[in-house]
Design an enzyme around this catalytic site. Sequence first.
Site, short mmCIF file in Angstrom:
data_model
loop_
_atom_site.label_atom_id
_atom_site.label_comp_id
_atom_site.label_asym_id
_atom_site.label_seq_id
_atom_site.Cartn_x
_atom_site.Cartn_y
_atom_site.Cartn_z
N ASP A 177 0.89 -1.16 0.00
CA ASP A 177 0.00 0.00 0.00
C ASP A 177 0.93 1.21 0.00
O ASP A 177 1.52 1.56 1.03
CB ASP A 177 -0.87 -0.05 1.27
N ASP A 178 1.08 1.81 -1.18
CA ASP A 178 2.00 2.93 -1.32
C ASP A 178 1.20 4.23 -1.19
O ASP A 178 1.01 4.76 -0.09
CB ASP A 178 2.71 2.80 -2.67
N LYS A 210 3.23 1.61 3.44
CA LYS A 210 4.22 2.68 3.58
C LYS A 210 3.63 3.81 4.40
O LYS A 210 2.53 4.30 4.12
CB LYS A 210 4.64 3.20 2.21
N GLU A 251 11.57 -9.66 -7.73
CA GLU A 251 12.19 -8.73 -8.68
C GLU A 251 13.71 -8.86 -8.69
O GLU A 251 14.39 -8.18 -9.47
CB GLU A 251 11.83 -7.28 -8.30
O1 LIG Z 1 -0.66 2.34 -3.43
P1 LIG Z 1 -0.35 2.64 -4.87
O2 LIG Z 1 0.42 3.91 -5.05
O3 LIG Z 1 -1.55 2.56 -5.74
O4 LIG Z 1 0.68 1.55 -5.36
C1 LIG Z 1 0.56 0.19 -5.07
C2 LIG Z 1 0.46 -0.63 -6.31
O5 LIG Z 1 1.63 -0.47 -7.10
C3 LIG Z 1 2.18 -1.75 -7.40
O6 LIG Z 1 1.67 -2.21 -8.59
P2 LIG Z 1 2.35 -1.99 -10.00
O7 LIG Z 1 1.42 -1.17 -10.85
O8 LIG Z 1 3.75 -1.49 -9.82
O9 LIG Z 1 2.32 -3.42 -10.64
P3 LIG Z 1 2.85 -4.86 -10.21
O10 LIG Z 1 2.06 -5.30 -9.00
O11 LIG Z 1 2.52 -5.67 -11.38
O12 LIG Z 1 4.31 -4.76 -9.92
C4 LIG Z 1 1.69 -2.64 -6.29
O13 LIG Z 1 1.61 -3.98 -6.67
C5 LIG Z 1 0.34 -2.09 -5.95
O14 LIG Z 1 -0.68 -2.72 -6.69
#
Ligand SMILES: O=P(O)(O)OC[C@H]1O[C@H](OP(=O)(O)OP(=O)(O)O)[C@H](O)[C@@H]1O
Length: 209
Positions: free
Chosen positions: A117-118, A158, A192
Site C-alpha cells: 500500500d503505497d 508505507k 524482482e
Molecule cells: O498504493 P499505490 O500507489 O496505488 O501503489 C501500489 C500498487 O503499485 C504496485 O503495482 P504496479 O502497478 O507497480 O504493478 P505490479 O504489482 O505488477 O508490480 C503494487 O503492486 C500495488 O498494486
Amino acid sequence: MSVPDKIYISYNNVHKLCQKTAQHILEKNERPDIIIAITGGGLIPARIIRSFLKVKGEKNIPIQAIGLSLYEDLGLENKVETIGKEVIRTQWLDLGALEKHFDSMIGKKILIVDEVDDTRTTLHYAITELQKEVEDQQKKLNRLNEKTEFSIFVLHNKDKPKKAELPKEMIESGHYIAAVTVPDKWLCYPWEAQDIDEHTVLSVEQGNN
Ligand SMILES: O=P(O)(O)OC[C@H]1O[C@H](OP(=O)(O)OP(=O)(O)O)[C@H](O)[C@@H]1O
C-alpha cells in the site's frame, strides 16, 4: 539506527508475514470465502496465505486475480488527475468461474491481497469497484439486505500521506491488515531480484528473514 534507502525482503519473510496474518484472521474467525489478488504483486502473497488459511475439511479458497495499473506506470499521456481514473483495469473478475464455487459474491467474506500500500490509489480503486460489483449483483438478484464483508491484506504499508482513502469502517473494524508498516523507502521484493542469493543475504542482514 538509520533506515536504509532500500529495504530488502526475502521469500522467507514474505512467507512468515502471510503465516502471521492468516493466524490473525483465523483467530478472529474471519476466514475468507474468496481471495482476490491484485496482480502482479498480490499473486504470491495470495497463494501463500491461502495455504495458511486452509482448514481441515474445508475446500481450498478460490483465488481470483484482478489487474490494476497506475496510468503513470503505463507511461500513458493525458493523465487525468482524478482518483480512480489514475488506475486502469488490465484484468477483472471472472464471475462465471466464481459461480462454480458460489451463486454470487453477495454475503461472502472477500479478502483483497496486494504486496504494498503505497499511495493507496490502487486499493481505493479496487475496493470501490468491487463494492460496486457486489451492489450490482444485489440489485439484479434483489438481495439488498445481505452484508458482504471486504478485507484487505498487504505485506507492507508505507507510512506516508496517502492520495486516496479506504472506507473508514474497514479500518476501524480491523479489516485492513498490513503485516508491517514501513518508512517510505524503496521496497525490494524477492520476485524482482536479479541475484536472489545476494538479495537474500541483504534481507537477512536487515533482519527481514
Ligand atoms: O498504493 P499505490 O500507489 O496505488 O501503489 C501500489 C500498487 O503499485 C504496485 O503495482 P504496479 O502497478 O507497480 O504493478 P505490479 O504489482 O505488477 O508490480 C503494487 O503492486 C500495488 O498494486
